[in-house]
Every structure is written in structure tokens, then in C-alpha cells.
Design a protein around this motif. Structure first.
Motif, PDB file in Angstrom:
ATOM      1  N   LEU A  37       3.088  14.148  12.100  1.00  0.00           N
ATOM      2  CA  LEU A  37       2.551  13.429  10.940  1.00  0.00           C
ATOM      3  C   LEU A  37       3.496  12.321  10.485  1.00  0.00           C
ATOM      4  O   LEU A  37       3.054  11.245  10.068  1.00  0.00           O
ATOM      5  CB  LEU A  37       2.283  14.408   9.794  1.00  0.00           C
ATOM      6  N   THR A  38       4.797  12.565  10.589  1.00  0.00           N
ATOM      7  CA  THR A  38       5.776  11.537  10.209  1.00  0.00           C
ATOM      8  C   THR A  38       5.674  10.328  11.128  1.00  0.00           C
ATOM      9  O   THR A  38       5.735   9.180  10.679  1.00  0.00           O
ATOM     10  CB  THR A  38       7.199  12.112  10.244  1.00  0.00           C
ATOM     11  N   ALA A  58       4.170  10.742   4.716  1.00  0.00           N
ATOM     12  CA  ALA A  58       5.246  11.509   4.095  1.00  0.00           C
ATOM     13  C   ALA A  58       4.776  12.960   4.032  1.00  0.00           C
ATOM     14  O   ALA A  58       3.634  13.229   3.651  1.00  0.00           O
ATOM     15  CB  ALA A  58       5.528  10.982   2.692  1.00  0.00           C
ATOM     16  N   VAL A  59       5.654  13.902   4.421  1.00  0.00           N
ATOM     17  CA  VAL A  59       5.204  15.284   4.581  1.00  0.00           C
ATOM     18  C   VAL A  59       6.043  16.243   3.742  1.00  0.00           C
ATOM     19  O   VAL A  59       7.277  16.205   3.773  1.00  0.00           O
ATOM     20  CB  VAL A  59       5.275  15.714   6.062  1.00  0.00           C
ATOM     21  N   ASP A  60       5.353  17.106   2.985  1.00  0.00           N
ATOM     22  CA  ASP A  60       5.972  18.244   2.309  1.00  0.00           C
ATOM     23  C   ASP A  60       5.568  19.505   3.050  1.00  0.00           C
ATOM     24  O   ASP A  60       4.535  19.529   3.739  1.00  0.00           O
ATOM     25  CB  ASP A  60       5.511  18.343   0.857  1.00  0.00           C
ATOM     26  N   THR A  61       6.348  20.570   2.908  1.00  0.00           N
ATOM     27  CA  THR A  61       6.025  21.823   3.584  1.00  0.00           C
ATOM     28  C   THR A  61       6.094  22.990   2.609  1.00  0.00           C
ATOM     29  O   THR A  61       6.733  22.918   1.558  1.00  0.00           O
ATOM     30  CB  THR A  61       6.988  22.102   4.747  1.00  0.00           C
ATOM     31  N   ALA A  62       5.423  24.074   2.994  1.00  0.00           N
ATOM     32  CA  ALA A  62       5.473  25.327   2.242  1.00  0.00           C
ATOM     33  C   ALA A  62       5.300  26.460   3.231  1.00  0.00           C
ATOM     34  O   ALA A  62       4.616  26.302   4.250  1.00  0.00           O
ATOM     35  CB  ALA A  62       4.375  25.360   1.177  1.00  0.00           C
ATOM     36  N   GLY A  63       5.907  27.618   2.929  1.00  0.00           N
ATOM     37  CA  GLY A  63       5.851  28.751   3.848  1.00  0.00           C
ATOM     38  C   GLY A  63       5.079  29.933   3.319  1.00  0.00           C
ATOM     39  O   GLY A  63       4.871  30.906   4.049  1.00  0.00           O
ATOM     40  N   THR A  64       4.643  29.864   2.065  1.00  0.00           N
ATOM     41  CA  THR A  64       3.901  30.972   1.463  1.00  0.00           C
ATOM     42  C   THR A  64       2.752  30.431   0.616  1.00  0.00           C
ATOM     43  O   THR A  64       2.720  29.241   0.274  1.00  0.00           O
ATOM     44  CB  THR A  64       4.805  31.819   0.557  1.00  0.00           C
ATOM     45  N   MET A  91       0.849  -1.197   0.000  1.00  0.00           N
ATOM     46  CA  MET A  91       0.000   0.000   0.000  1.00  0.00           C
ATOM     47  C   MET A  91       0.884   1.246   0.000  1.00  0.00           C
ATOM     48  O   MET A  91       1.850   1.343   0.761  1.00  0.00           O
ATOM     49  CB  MET A  91      -0.911   0.015   1.227  1.00  0.00           C
ATOM     50  N   ALA A  92       0.588   2.199  -0.888  1.00  0.00           N
ATOM     51  CA  ALA A  92       1.396   3.406  -1.009  1.00  0.00           C
ATOM     52  C   ALA A  92       1.301   4.244   0.265  1.00  0.00           C
ATOM     53  O   ALA A  92       0.249   4.301   0.903  1.00  0.00           O
ATOM     54  CB  ALA A  92       0.929   4.226  -2.203  1.00  0.00           C
ATOM     55  N   ARG A  93       2.406   4.881   0.620  1.00  0.00           N
ATOM     56  CA  ARG A  93       2.430   5.712   1.814  1.00  0.00           C
ATOM     57  C   ARG A  93       1.619   6.986   1.573  1.00  0.00           C
ATOM     58  O   ARG A  93       1.748   7.632   0.537  1.00  0.00           O
ATOM     59  CB  ARG A  93       3.885   6.071   2.133  1.00  0.00           C
ATOM     60  N   GLN A  94       0.766   7.340   2.531  1.00  0.00           N
ATOM     61  CA  GLN A  94      -0.043   8.541   2.390  1.00  0.00           C
ATOM     62  C   GLN A  94       0.807   9.770   2.658  1.00  0.00           C
ATOM     63  O   GLN A  94       1.760   9.731   3.442  1.00  0.00           O
ATOM     64  CB  GLN A  94      -1.248   8.481   3.344  1.00  0.00           C
ATOM     65  N   ASN A  95       0.449  10.863   1.992  1.00  0.00           N
ATOM     66  CA  ASN A  95       1.277  12.062   2.125  1.00  0.00           C
ATOM     67  C   ASN A  95       0.435  13.276   2.474  1.00  0.00           C
ATOM     68  O   ASN A  95      -0.776  13.313   2.246  1.00  0.00           O
ATOM     69  CB  ASN A  95       2.087  12.320   0.849  1.00  0.00           C
ATOM     70  N   ALA A  96       1.119  14.258   3.077  1.00  0.00           N
ATOM     71  CA  ALA A  96       0.436  15.462   3.540  1.00  0.00           C
ATOM     72  C   ALA A  96       1.269  16.690   3.204  1.00  0.00           C
ATOM     73  O   ALA A  96       2.490  16.608   3.027  1.00  0.00           O
ATOM     74  CB  ALA A  96       0.200  15.388   5.044  1.00  0.00           C
ATOM     75  N   LEU A  97       0.589  17.828   3.116  1.00  0.00           N
ATOM     76  CA  LEU A  97       1.245  19.108   2.879  1.00  0.00           C
ATOM     77  C   LEU A  97       0.948  20.015   4.068  1.00  0.00           C
ATOM     78  O   LEU A  97      -0.210  20.211   4.442  1.00  0.00           O
ATOM     79  CB  LEU A  97       0.733  19.750   1.589  1.00  0.00           C
ATOM     80  N   VAL A  98       2.015  20.576   4.661  1.00  0.00           N
ATOM     81  CA  VAL A  98       1.878  21.508   5.783  1.00  0.00           C
ATOM     82  C   VAL A  98       2.304  22.889   5.313  1.00  0.00           C
ATOM     83  O   VAL A  98       3.427  23.071   4.836  1.00  0.00           O
ATOM     84  CB  VAL A  98       2.743  21.062   6.981  1.00  0.00           C
ATOM     85  N   ILE A  99       1.391  23.865   5.431  1.00  0.00           N
ATOM     86  CA  ILE A  99       1.654  25.227   4.964  1.00  0.00           C
ATOM     87  C   ILE A  99       1.628  26.166   6.162  1.00  0.00           C
ATOM     88  O   ILE A  99       0.577  26.410   6.754  1.00  0.00           O
ATOM     89  CB  ILE A  99       0.591  25.661   3.926  1.00  0.00           C
TER      90      ILE A  99
END
Length: 465
Positions: free
Chosen positions: A23-24, A29-35, A1-9
Motif C-alpha cells: 500500500l505504501t 499512508a498506512v496505519d496498522t492494528a493487531g486487535t 491533493m491530500a495523501r490517501q490513507n488506509a488501515l490494516v488490521i
């Protein structure tokens, strides 16, 4: 099963680091953004299972991101991160399509529950054939099939229920008595990520005022006379699920204030306690009254109105969807035939015409009651207009003949205050006497009473004999 991912802004490194770490550890799997610019670029390039966004960002607002997601990726849950106490921003986000919100400083237990609820939205739905219908529901089956009808109003209602079920936003269900508001609330619960949790329905007008706080929030032993042990309130009992506040307009003002605080703080304080308990409950409410009129009259708090009415869902009256009457009638009769162990129950054209002309002030609940009564009175498993007892035909049905006068069990002065209860007590006593005289032979008891066997069976069920 593929690992679920999230975006934190979020533009605050500490908040970003806290969310990424949490979340980790939950396996994402977590990506981030600042703007806003960076977030929109990531959303355009990748598909995420979950997104968190701060309200205030250096180059704009998280509201822009929520609106972008609602338009381009509506199936992805997105939650708003707001400053503590900024409920107006949270409500605005929920109206725009946010799944839920979390306040700073972030409570990790609340965050984990929110993540689990959000991720459940992507899981395949389990069959729900075993669920029991609500009081105004009909035959068991898939959730959507329990909202019976093909009219435009019902198609819109079904679509709206499916949409709001994905959110955690408070929903206010408005409709006349008997339209099936509790059924709609149950379907919202069952189609959403809280389906595995409890669904607790409470009639706000049925709880004595002096017991309301204890019933809603619980109490500690010894906090008042009669509190002989600790008790969890309804909010705690519904934790992890949904609390349905029926007839919310009947709440007194002092309870409206306390309910508002619980919704804002997501915590309750039992009577007699100095500590608060965090809760995770979705609030659904309903009433047949116009809340906005009560707000204008000062009988309902405006701030609470805006909190529980984030999404308003109107259930149409039966007279507004007359084309659904034959479909509803046949569904009810099929269920009654199964309950009464009959091969079939037919509705002839005269009865259908009579139903089509009737206004149904009691809506679908009245339709069901009319048909149940008609089944008891009809001959040869076929309901005719005269069996319905509505309109001009109401006088066509003679009341059951009683053997002898029975003593009044109602008002001691012989003037019953509750006519329906008074008549029921007379019928109940006559039936019990007839059964006793015939050694519980229902066929002979029906003959003694001068009614059909089917009518007797109907009355036994109705009167609880």
C-alpha cells in the motif's frame, strides 16, 4: 491533493508488513492494528479511505469491525482477509457490508486491483449523458434518471442500486420478464468503481451446451475440432469489469459446478490448457425463475445459489407500480418523437385510462412495444385508446391490406411452425414488392399496401427492410 490513507488490521506481523509495503508503494499512508480493540480505537479517532481486516483476531472477529464500519463509516470501503477456501466467511462479510475479500496467501496483483477499485469509490463521478440506455431503458441522462418512476417500489430500487454499486459482492437480480433486469445490472456497473471497465451481458439460455465451457472460459488452439486458434472466454473479456449472467437458472449442472469454482478461486482455465488465468470480474446474475424452488428440486446447486445470491435485488412488475405508467409512457413517447423526427406525440385521456387498466404481463418492455405500435397507427400525433390494440380494442385495428396473395416462404408444406415469423415473411415480401413497383417511393408504396405512411415506416423498421 491530500495523501490517501488506509488501515490494516491483522495480528500476523508478516501479513501486516506485506500489506503495508504494498500500500505504501501505491502512495497510501498506512496505519496498522493487531486487535479488534485497537482497530476500533483507531477508527474512532481517524477517517480512512480504505481498510483491510483479518477474519480472526486475538480478541474477536473481523466481522465486528465490518459491522462497526457499516454503521459509523458506511462510505469507507472495507475488505476482509480470509484463509484460503473459507468462502463462507467471505460471503458473511460481504452480506455485512464488506467491499470485497482477499484470501491468504495474498496475491499482490489481486490486492492492487482491489485497492484501485476501492479508491475509485471516493472519486467524483463523471457525467454519463453519453451512455446509451439498455434495451428496456429510456431517454439518455444521468444514471439514476434511467430508472423511471416515482412509486415507493422504484424509490427503494434506486436507493438499493446506489448502495450495492459500491460493493463488489455478487448481486442476484430477480424479476419478471420485461421488467428491466439488464438495465438494473448496467446501472450497478456504471455507478460503481468498475464503470471504466467492460460490461459484458450473456444470456445463459442462449448458448449451446456443448459450447458453454469454451464461451465462458476460452480455449486453446487444437483443444477440440474447430478450435483453429486461441480464444479468450467471456470471463477474460470482462476482466476489470462486470459479467452479467442473464437467465442464470438455465445453466446446466456441470456448468454450475465450474462457475462456482471460478467465483471461489477468481481464476479460469481455458479448455485445453493446464494453466489458470487470474481474473478480476464482478458477477451479477438475473432470472425470472425462483432459484430457491430450483434448489429444492435439485435443479440448481445450493452452494452456487449462496455464492451468487449474496445480495438479492427484486425488480417490481409494472402492475405493482401503476402510478408510474404515465411517467414511463411520456418518457417513451418523447424518445420516439425524437427518433421519428416528430414535434410531439400526445396520449389522450382515453388511452391513458386504457393503459392504467391493463395488466401488462410483459411489463415495461410490453408498454414500450404497445406505444411504438400506437405511434405508427395514430392520427394527428395523438394516441387514442383504439390505437393501443389492447383489451377490447385489440380487434379494432384492421390488419394491413395486401395487394395479392404471396407465396409462403415459411414451412415447405404450407403449415408454418412459427406463426409470427410466417406472417412477418409475408409482410416483408409484400412491402419489398410495393417499394419495387413505386421505385422506392414510400408514400406511394404505403398507398398500394392500403396503410398509412407512418405504419409503413414502423414496419420497415420492425422487419428490417
Amino acid at each position: 491533493m491530500a495523501r490517501q490513507n488506509a488501515l490494516v488490521i491483522d495480528d500476523e506481523p508478516d501479513i501486516r508488513e506485506l500489506l503495508v509495503l504494498t500500500l505504501t508503494r501505491m502512495g497510501l499512508a498506512v496505519d496498522t492494528a493487531g486487535t479488534v480493540k485497537e482497530a476500533l480505537e483507531r477508527l474512532a479517532q481517524h477517517r480512512y479511505d480504505l481498510c483491510f481486516t483479518d477474519m480472526r483476531l486475538p480478541d474477536g472477529s473481523g466481522q465486528e469491525i465490518i459491522e462497526f464500519v457499516a454503521k459509523h463509516q458506511p462510505s469507507m470501503p472495507i475488505a476482509m482477509i480470509t484463509a484460503h477456501g473459507n468462502m463462507d466467511a467471505a460471503v458473511t462479510a460481504l452480506k455485512a457490508g464488506a467491499f470485497d475479500f482477499v484470501t491468504k496467501p495474498v496475491d499482490l496483483s489481486v490486492l492492487r486491483r482491489m485497492v484501485n477499485s476501492a479508491l475509485k469509490l471516493g472519486e467524483p463521478k463523471k457525467p454519463d449523458a453519453g451512455r446509451s440506455p439498455a434495451a428496456t431503458g429510456v431517454a439518455q441522462g444521468p444514471v439514476a434518471s434511467r430508472l423511471i418512476g416515482q412509486s415507493a417500489a422504484m424509490q427503494q430500487l434506486k436507493a438499493t442500486v446506489a448502495k450495492v454499486a459500491r460493493s463488489q459482492a455478487p448481486v442476484h437480480i430477480f424479476g419478471e420478464s420485461g421488467t428491466g433486469k439488464e438495465l438494473v445490472a448496467r446501472l450497478i456497473h456504471e455507478q460503481g468503481p468498475r464503470a471504466g471497465g467492460p460490461f459484458l451481458a450473456v444470456n445463459c439460455g442462449a448458448i449451446p451446451t456443448e459450447l458453454m465451457e469454451s464461451e465462458f472460459f476460452g480455449h486453446k488452439k487444437g483443444s477440440f475440432t474447430g478450435a483453429v486458434s486461441d480464444k479468450d472466454g467471456m470471463f477474460v473479456a470482462a476482466n476489470g469489469g462486470t459479467l452479467f449472467l442473464d437467465e442464470v437458472a438455465d445453466l446446466p449442472i456441470h456448468m454450475q459446478v465450474k462457475l462456482l469454482r471460478v467465483i471461489q478461486e477468481k481464476a479460469v482455465r481455458p479448455v485445453g490448457s493446464t494453466a489458470e488465468a487470474t481474473i478480476d470480474v464482478r458477477i451479477l446474475s438475473a432470472t425470472h425463475k425462483h432459484l430457491e424452488h430450483l434448489v429444492a428440486e435439485g435443479r440448481f446447486r445450493q452452494d452456487l445459489y449462496y455464492r451468487i445470491n449474496v445480495i438479492e435485488l427484486r425488480v417490481p412488475a409494472l402492475r405493482e407500480r401503476g402510478e408510474d405508467i404515465p411517467i414511463l409512457a411520456n418518457a417513451y413517447l418523447a424518445r420516439m418523437a425524437a427518433d421519428w423526427h416528430l414535434d410531439r406525440i400526445d396520449l389522450d385521456s382515453s388511452a391513458l385510462d386504457e393503459l392504467s387498466r391493463y395488466d401488462f404481463p410483459g411489463n415495461v418492455r410490453e408498454l414500450e412495444n404497445i406505444l411504438e405500435r400506437a405511434v405508427a397507427l395514430c392520427d394527428e400525433h395523438t394516441i387514442r385508446a383504439a390505437d393501443l390494440g389492447i383489451g377490447a380494442n385489440r380487434s379494432d385495428v384492421a390488419p394491413p391490406r395486401l395487394l395479392e396473395p404471396v407465396e409462403d416462404e415459411g414451412d415447405p408444406d404450407g403449415d408454418p411452425a412459427d406463426l409470427e415469423g410466417y406472417v412477418a415473411s409475408i409482410e416483408r415480401k409484400a412491402i419489398i414488392e410495393a417499394l419495387a413497383a413505386t421505385q422506392n417511393n414510400k408514400t406511394k408504396a404505403a398507398e398500394r399496401l392500403g396503410i398509412s405512411f407512418r405504419a409503413l415506416r414502423y414496419k420497415l423498421k420492425k422487419l428490417g427492410v
